[in-house]
Design a protein around this motif. Structure first.
Motif: not given
Length: 233
Positions: A217-219, A224-228
């Protein structure tokens, strides 16, 4: 040949032709400017050759050709029909042209569309104007059949042939006359054409095998920044 009594061939009239000035042999008067008597010209001139094709196939060993010269069929209709079958598979093109003859499918008129009516069948081609040029379709069917025979003679796989190149050129007008009012005479000319086509073997496309892995799945970058940021906290 010139007019003579019965079958007496002793008194044939030969006149000086433009070819004589070039050092070529004499030819009968009636053979001047007669394009459809090529077989006689071949006998008169051993080095006589047909005009070349507009283009050559990329791979001559896997290609076959067919052509027709001075065909008594309208140039404009034939040009539109030829463009409709360009890059088509030979079987698909044959079915399509047969459907055009029966008016089940239509030929879209894209260039020579002046005065051509709008038809609902043209929606399949994302166009509005079209016709069913029956005679043009029949001539193209004959040429496709001729090309198929040439391919079989050459040892090609007929089921993989596709129309790589097809071109329609204007031929010299054939003159007739029509009679007008007040004793006048008007031109009544036909518009014949030359057709040439090249069919080439195409590699069969093999469908890609289904992989067991699920597609990733494309993220987005923001996610990605939020997850980091969450992992840091």
């Amino acid at each position: 040949f010139t007019r003579y009594g019965g079958h007496d061939c002793e008194n044939l009239q030969f006149l000086t032709s433009p070819l004589e000035l070039l050092g070529l042999p004499w030819i009968p008067i009636s053979l001047w400017n007669v394009p459809h008597r090529l077989s006689i010209l071949w006998n008169c001139f051993p080095g006589f050759k047909m005009a070349p094709y507009a283009r050559e196939a990329d791979n001559a060993t896997k290609s076959c050709k067919a052509r027709g010269s001075n065909l008594r069929v309208h140039f404009k209709n034939t040009r539109e029909a030829a463009q409709a079958i360009k890059n088509m598979h030979i079987r698909k093109a044959t079915r399509y042209l047969k459907d055009v003859v029966e008016q089940k499918q239509i030929i879209p008129f894209r260039r020579y569309s002046g005065g051509v009516g709008r038809k609902a069948q043209c929606k399949a081609f994302k166009h509005s104007q079209g016709r069913w040029p029956k005679k043009s379709a029949e001539f193209l069917l004959q040429l496709l059949k001729n090309a198929e025979s040439n391919a079989e003679l050459k040892g090609l796989d007929v089921d993989t042939l596709a129309v790589e190149h097809i071109q329609v050129n204007r031929a010299p007008h054939m003159r007739r006359r029509t009679y007008r009012a007040h004793g006048r005479i008007g031109p009544y000319m036909s518009s014949p054409c030359h057709i040439e086509m090249i069919l080439t073997e195409r590699d069969q496309v093999v469908a890609r095998a289904d992989s067991d892995e699920a597609p990733k799945k494309k993220v987005s970058k923001k996610k990605l920044a939020r997850e980091k940021m969450k992992n840091r906290e």
